[in-house]
Design a protein around this motif. Structure first.
Motif, PDB file in Angstrom:
ATOM      1  N   LEU A  52       0.696  -1.190   0.119  1.00  0.00           N
ATOM      2  CA  LEU A  52       0.061   0.141   0.189  1.00  0.00           C
ATOM      3  C   LEU A  52       0.908   1.378  -0.075  1.00  0.00           C
ATOM      4  CD1 LEU A  52      -2.791  -0.914   2.359  1.00  0.00           C
ATOM      5  CD2 LEU A  52      -2.950  -0.768  -0.150  1.00  0.00           C
ATOM      6  N   THR A  53       1.860   1.297   0.613  1.00  0.00           N
ATOM      7  CA  THR A  53       3.093   2.390   0.532  1.00  0.00           C
ATOM      8  C   THR A  53       3.326   2.781  -0.848  1.00  0.00           C
ATOM      9  OG1 THR A  53       4.675   0.938   1.234  1.00  0.00           O
ATOM     10  CG2 THR A  53       3.724   1.693   2.838  1.00  0.00           C
ATOM     11  N   VAL A  54       3.562   1.632  -1.623  1.00  0.00           N
ATOM     12  CA  VAL A  54       3.864   1.965  -3.087  1.00  0.00           C
ATOM     13  C   VAL A  54       2.622   2.385  -3.892  1.00  0.00           C
ATOM     14  CG1 VAL A  54       4.622   1.024  -5.107  1.00  0.00           C
ATOM     15  CG2 VAL A  54       5.900   0.140  -2.967  1.00  0.00           C
ATOM     16  N   GLN A  55       1.684   1.751  -3.597  1.00  0.00           N
ATOM     17  CA  GLN A  55       0.274   2.206  -4.450  1.00  0.00           C
ATOM     18  C   GLN A  55       0.159   3.726  -4.006  1.00  0.00           C
ATOM     19  OE1 GLN A  55      -3.087  -0.202  -4.096  1.00  0.00           O
ATOM     20  NE2 GLN A  55      -2.036  -1.946  -4.231  1.00  0.00           N
ATOM     21  N   MET A  56       0.386   4.248  -2.958  1.00  0.00           N
ATOM     22  CA  MET A  56       0.038   5.559  -2.418  1.00  0.00           C
ATOM     23  C   MET A  56       1.115   6.508  -3.319  1.00  0.00           C
ATOM     24  SD  MET A  56      -0.411   5.167   1.590  1.00  0.00           S
ATOM     25  CE  MET A  56      -0.618   7.332   2.044  1.00  0.00           C
ATOM     26  N   MET A  57       2.034   6.176  -3.921  1.00  0.00           N
ATOM     27  CA  MET A  57       3.066   7.019  -4.494  1.00  0.00           C
ATOM     28  C   MET A  57       2.524   6.999  -6.275  1.00  0.00           C
ATOM     29  SD  MET A  57       6.500   5.550  -2.817  1.00  0.00           S
ATOM     30  CE  MET A  57       7.479   6.644  -3.946  1.00  0.00           C
ATOM     31  N   ASN A 102      -1.081 -13.316 -29.242  1.00  0.00           N
ATOM     32  CA  ASN A 102      -1.649 -14.514 -28.442  1.00  0.00           C
ATOM     33  C   ASN A 102      -0.565 -15.509 -27.987  1.00  0.00           C
ATOM     34  OD1 ASN A 102      -0.859 -15.906 -30.908  1.00  0.00           O
ATOM     35  ND2 ASN A 102      -2.871 -16.766 -31.171  1.00  0.00           N
ATOM     36  N   THR A 103       0.921 -15.018 -28.133  1.00  0.00           N
ATOM     37  CA  THR A 103       2.081 -15.664 -27.817  1.00  0.00           C
ATOM     38  C   THR A 103       2.165 -15.830 -26.481  1.00  0.00           C
ATOM     39  OG1 THR A 103       3.274 -14.831 -30.035  1.00  0.00           O
ATOM     40  CG2 THR A 103       4.711 -15.760 -27.999  1.00  0.00           C
ATOM     41  N   VAL A 104       2.211 -16.915 -25.939  1.00  0.00           N
ATOM     42  CA  VAL A 104       2.642 -17.397 -24.362  1.00  0.00           C
ATOM     43  C   VAL A 104       3.614 -18.162 -24.337  1.00  0.00           C
ATOM     44  CG1 VAL A 104       1.653 -18.346 -22.147  1.00  0.00           C
ATOM     45  CG2 VAL A 104      -0.005 -17.326 -24.080  1.00  0.00           C
ATOM     46  N   SER A 105       4.493 -17.657 -23.416  1.00  0.00           N
ATOM     47  CA  SER A 105       5.765 -18.441 -22.992  1.00  0.00           C
ATOM     48  C   SER A 105       6.359 -18.151 -21.584  1.00  0.00           C
ATOM     49  CB  SER A 105       6.989 -18.206 -24.051  1.00  0.00           C
ATOM     50  OG  SER A 105       8.119 -18.468 -23.684  1.00  0.00           O
ATOM     51  N   SER A 106       6.958 -19.297 -21.083  1.00  0.00           N
ATOM     52  CA  SER A 106       7.533 -19.179 -19.770  1.00  0.00           C
ATOM     53  C   SER A 106       8.822 -18.280 -19.871  1.00  0.00           C
ATOM     54  CB  SER A 106       7.671 -20.629 -19.229  1.00  0.00           C
ATOM     55  OG  SER A 106       8.657 -21.402 -19.827  1.00  0.00           O
ATOM     56  N   SER A 107       9.252 -17.950 -20.939  1.00  0.00           N
ATOM     57  CA  SER A 107      10.754 -17.191 -21.036  1.00  0.00           C
ATOM     58  C   SER A 107      10.359 -15.625 -21.035  1.00  0.00           C
ATOM     59  CB  SER A 107      11.336 -17.515 -22.187  1.00  0.00           C
ATOM     60  OG  SER A 107      10.675 -17.035 -23.300  1.00  0.00           O
ATOM     61  N   GLY A 108       8.957 -15.252 -20.713  1.00  0.00           N
ATOM     62  CA  GLY A 108       8.747 -13.706 -20.786  1.00  0.00           C
ATOM     63  C   GLY A 108       7.044 -13.515 -20.737  1.00  0.00           C
ATOM     64  N   GLY A 109       7.040 -12.269 -20.747  1.00  0.00           N
ATOM     65  CA  GLY A 109       5.499 -11.872 -20.831  1.00  0.00           C
ATOM     66  C   GLY A 109       5.373 -10.550 -20.722  1.00  0.00           C
ATOM     67  N   ILE A 110       4.962  -9.921 -19.597  1.00  0.00           N
ATOM     68  CA  ILE A 110       4.619  -8.513 -19.367  1.00  0.00           C
ATOM     69  C   ILE A 110       5.574  -7.901 -18.212  1.00  0.00           C
ATOM     70  CG2 ILE A 110       2.696  -8.780 -17.824  1.00  0.00           C
ATOM     71  CD1 ILE A 110       2.804  -6.355 -20.990  1.00  0.00           C
ATOM     72  N   ARG A 111       5.877  -6.646 -18.721  1.00  0.00           N
ATOM     73  CA  ARG A 111       6.705  -6.127 -17.539  1.00  0.00           C
ATOM     74  C   ARG A 111       6.015  -4.662 -17.158  1.00  0.00           C
ATOM     75  NH1 ARG A 111      12.974  -4.717 -18.939  1.00  0.00           N
ATOM     76  NH2 ARG A 111      13.752  -3.945 -16.873  1.00  0.00           N
ATOM     77  N   PRO A 112       5.529  -4.845 -15.793  1.00  0.00           N
ATOM     78  CA  PRO A 112       4.574  -3.625 -15.565  1.00  0.00           C
ATOM     79  C   PRO A 112       5.531  -2.406 -15.249  1.00  0.00           C
ATOM     80  CG  PRO A 112       4.238  -5.399 -14.162  1.00  0.00           C
ATOM     81  CD  PRO A 112       5.454  -5.693 -14.935  1.00  0.00           C
ATOM     82  N   ALA A 113       5.071  -1.230 -15.753  1.00  0.00           N
ATOM     83  CA  ALA A 113       5.602   0.048 -15.485  1.00  0.00           C
ATOM     84  C   ALA A 113       4.800   0.901 -14.400  1.00  0.00           C
ATOM     85  CB  ALA A 113       6.182   0.876 -16.609  1.00  0.00           C
ATOM     86  N   LEU A 114       5.429   1.880 -13.857  1.00  0.00           N
ATOM     87  CA  LEU A 114       4.474   2.974 -12.809  1.00  0.00           C
ATOM     88  C   LEU A 114       5.124   4.240 -12.987  1.00  0.00           C
ATOM     89  CD1 LEU A 114       4.705   0.656  -9.734  1.00  0.00           C
ATOM     90  CD2 LEU A 114       2.620   1.066 -11.007  1.00  0.00           C
ATOM     91  N   ILE A 115       4.436   5.325 -12.446  1.00  0.00           N
ATOM     92  CA  ILE A 115       4.983   6.614 -12.336  1.00  0.00           C
ATOM     93  C   ILE A 115       4.726   6.904 -10.937  1.00  0.00           C
ATOM     94  CG2 ILE A 115       4.824   8.942 -13.069  1.00  0.00           C
ATOM     95  CD1 ILE A 115       3.806   8.368 -15.780  1.00  0.00           C
ATOM     96  N   VAL A 116       5.681   7.064 -10.206  1.00  0.00           N
ATOM     97  CA  VAL A 116       5.573   7.492  -8.717  1.00  0.00           C
ATOM     98  C   VAL A 116       6.088   8.820  -8.562  1.00  0.00           C
ATOM     99  CG1 VAL A 116       6.185   4.707  -8.256  1.00  0.00           C
ATOM    100  CG2 VAL A 116       7.945   6.504  -8.467  1.00  0.00           C
TER     101      VAL A 116
END
Length: 543
Positions: A407-412, A527-541
């Motif tokens: 929650l301390t991160v979400q607040m930023m 529709n590509t799915v692989s255990s070697s990667g996926g999505i990389r979430p970004a944030l603006i804090v």
């Protein structure tokens, strides 16, 4: 021809043929002994530096800087000290404005020590001079590049004489403190911009101390930022802490060049003018004012000389790290922050000094710092991809990850658009810079794609998002978040999807590859799915 003669001729032919075969065969039996070459050189490493002081008491111009005339790098520092005394009309004796200081004993003069946050405000005993004298630090002229100077003719590195021009007086030449005695050791009248491009001086005679040669005017280094205190230096992003500018330890008054001064280079100005105030000019009677310039130069392996005890002064706590950074040419990305694997809370992190590309761990998640977006906003990205997530499933994965954040991160976290207009561009339509599809050079030919830059949008909501092709393009390059292909790949060699489509039918999307062409921009099916990667979430804090 008789049979005997035929036999003799046949034998001669066979012998000749045998000789030819021997000759031909001999061309393949080869020796080439002792093919050798030498590449060598004799080089004498000759250190040599000179402090320049150009002063004109009529115009109040005063230029102070350091020249490296040797062939090895130097580190430089300068300290200014001031003295002033007044005598009212009818009085016999002068009275110094700082008790205990004596005009003809420069060691008693007051070291110029600025405020921690403002070079233009002196503190402690030095504060007495604020009323009477204004010092102009650095050099800046609108629309102009760096100033010009005349290189020293005195290349004796055992000679402590300065290059003093105009009304400046070298201390070895004259220790007079009468305000009128000459003691110059260098050509020029000390006025502003006396030297310019194309200027020269013939020192035959010699006219001034040093070699009897002719020199052309040379240019100072352009200052990359104005002189600052060491506390202000500590607040700079770590990738900007080494460069061509002056840093003053406000506790001791020493001003340090924040870079190694390479052979043939000359610093920008530490001081550009010393002007008396209206209060000084209104003194009933007369006054004497002087500035003493003390310069010290070392080779980069001797930084401990600059850390030695300094009388009654105490070096700033950050001075050792500053000097080490100058010695090494850079400072650790995590300087002033926890290490990359130290799991800390947000209030233990100072985002404002982070260099792009810094790895840090906050509230059980490891991130890569991407950029300072201004206004206290900072773009960061999870260091490792969330695996086995397709482009089509990215929104669900991003929301799930965000909801699980501390929650301390979400607040930023700052709001971004609820949805992005991403556009599309195919690989064949892109002009690539560098090998392995480093970054597009013609993205502006696709306005929708180019305009998809992630920034704070107060009409949206705080959330995680995937970067766009335009984001990755502007974040890739020397000194940026991704300085090479390897740095674009997620931690543990994970690929990651961007939000930009790679075809007009929205069947392909762009991603950062972890396969052939490691770190390249690559298109793949949504529709590509692989255990070697996926999505990389970004944030603006916000901090």
């Amino acid at each position: 021809m008789t049979p005997e003669k035929k036999n003799q001729r046949r034998l001669r032919n066979l012998a000749f043929l045998s000789l030819l075969l021997l000759l031909v065969g001999g061309t393949f039996a080869f020796q080439a002994f002792n093919q050798r070459a030498i590449n060598d050189r004799i080089r004498e490493n000759i250190p040599g530096g000179r402090v320049h002081d150009y002063y004109n008491r009529d115009t109040e111009n005063k230029d102070v800087f350091v020249e490296n005339y040797g062939n090895v790098p130097l580190m430089a520092r300068i300290r200014l000290s001031e003295f002033m005394e007044k005598r009212s009309t009818g009085d016999t004796d002068f009275t110094p404005i700082v008790n205990g200081t004596i005009r003809d004993q420069v060691d008693t003069w007051t070291v110029m020590r600025p405020s921690e946050t403002n070079l233009n405000t002196r503190v402690d005993d030095s504060a007495a001079f604020n009323t009477y004298s204004n010092l102009t630090f650095g050099w800046s002229r609108s629309g102009q590049d760096a100033p010009w100077f005349m290189p020293t003719f005195n290349r004796d590195n055992q000679d402590l004489m300065t290059a003093a021009a105009g009304h400046a007086r070298d201390w070895l030449t004259s220790t007079a403190t009468d305000g009128v005695t000459d003691g110059a050791t260098h050509p020029g009248d000390g006025t502003d911009a006396y030297w310019s491009s194309g200027g020269s001086f013939d020192n035959s005679g010699p006219v001034w101390p040093g070699e009897e040669v002719s020199h052309d005017a040379a240019q100072n280094l352009q200052q990359e930022r104005a002189p600052m205190t060491i506390s202000q230096w500590a607040a700079l992003p770590n990738n900007l802490k080494v460069g061509n500018f002056w840093v003053i330890d406000h506790q001791t008054g020493w001003a340090y060049w924040a870079n190694q001064l390479q052979a043939g280079e000359t610093t920008s100005y530490l001081l550009d003018a010393a002007q008396m105030t209206a209060a000084a000019n209104a003194i009933p009677g007369e006054y004497y004012y002087g500035i003493h310039v003390d310069g010290q130069l070392i080779s980069p392996d001797r930084i401990n000389d600059f850390l030695a005890a300094d009388g009654s002064f105490t070096h700033h706590d950050d001075l050792s790290d500053f000097l080490t950074a100058v010695q090494n040419g850079s400072i650790d990305n995590n300087w002033g922050n926890p290490g990359p694997d130290d799991n800390v809370q947000p209030d233990q992190i100072n985002f404002s000094i982070m260099a792009p590309g810094t790895i840090f761990t906050m509230a059980n998640e490891q991130y890569r710092y991407l950029e300072n977006q201004g206004g206290g906003n900072h773009l960061i990205i999870r260091n490792e991809s969330i695996r086995s997530v397709s482009f089509e499933g990215k929104d669900t994965a991003l929301n799930t990850w965000y909801d699980a954040l501390d929650l301390t991160v979400q607040m930023m976290v700052q709001p971004v658009a609820n949805s992005f207009t991403v556009g599309n561009v195919t690989a064949n339509d892109i002009i690539w810079e560098g090998e392995f599809r480093w970054r597009p050079t013609n993205l502006n030919d696709f306005p929708v794609v180019a305009a998809d830059i992630t920034q704070v949008d107060t009409s949206g909501a705080p959330r995680a998002f995937a970067l766009s092709l335009a984001d990755v393009t502007r974040l890739s390059g020397s000194g940026l978040a991704f300085s090479n292909h390897d740095e674009r790949v997620g931690s543990n060699d994970t690929y990651w999807a961007l939000r930009t489509f790679a075809d007009s039918n929205n069947e392909f999307n762009w991603q950062i590859s972890n396969a052939a062409g490691y770190g390249r921009l690559h298109s793949t099916r949504t529709n590509t799915v692989s255990s070697s990667g996926g999505i990389r979430p970004a944030l603006i804090v916000q901090q």
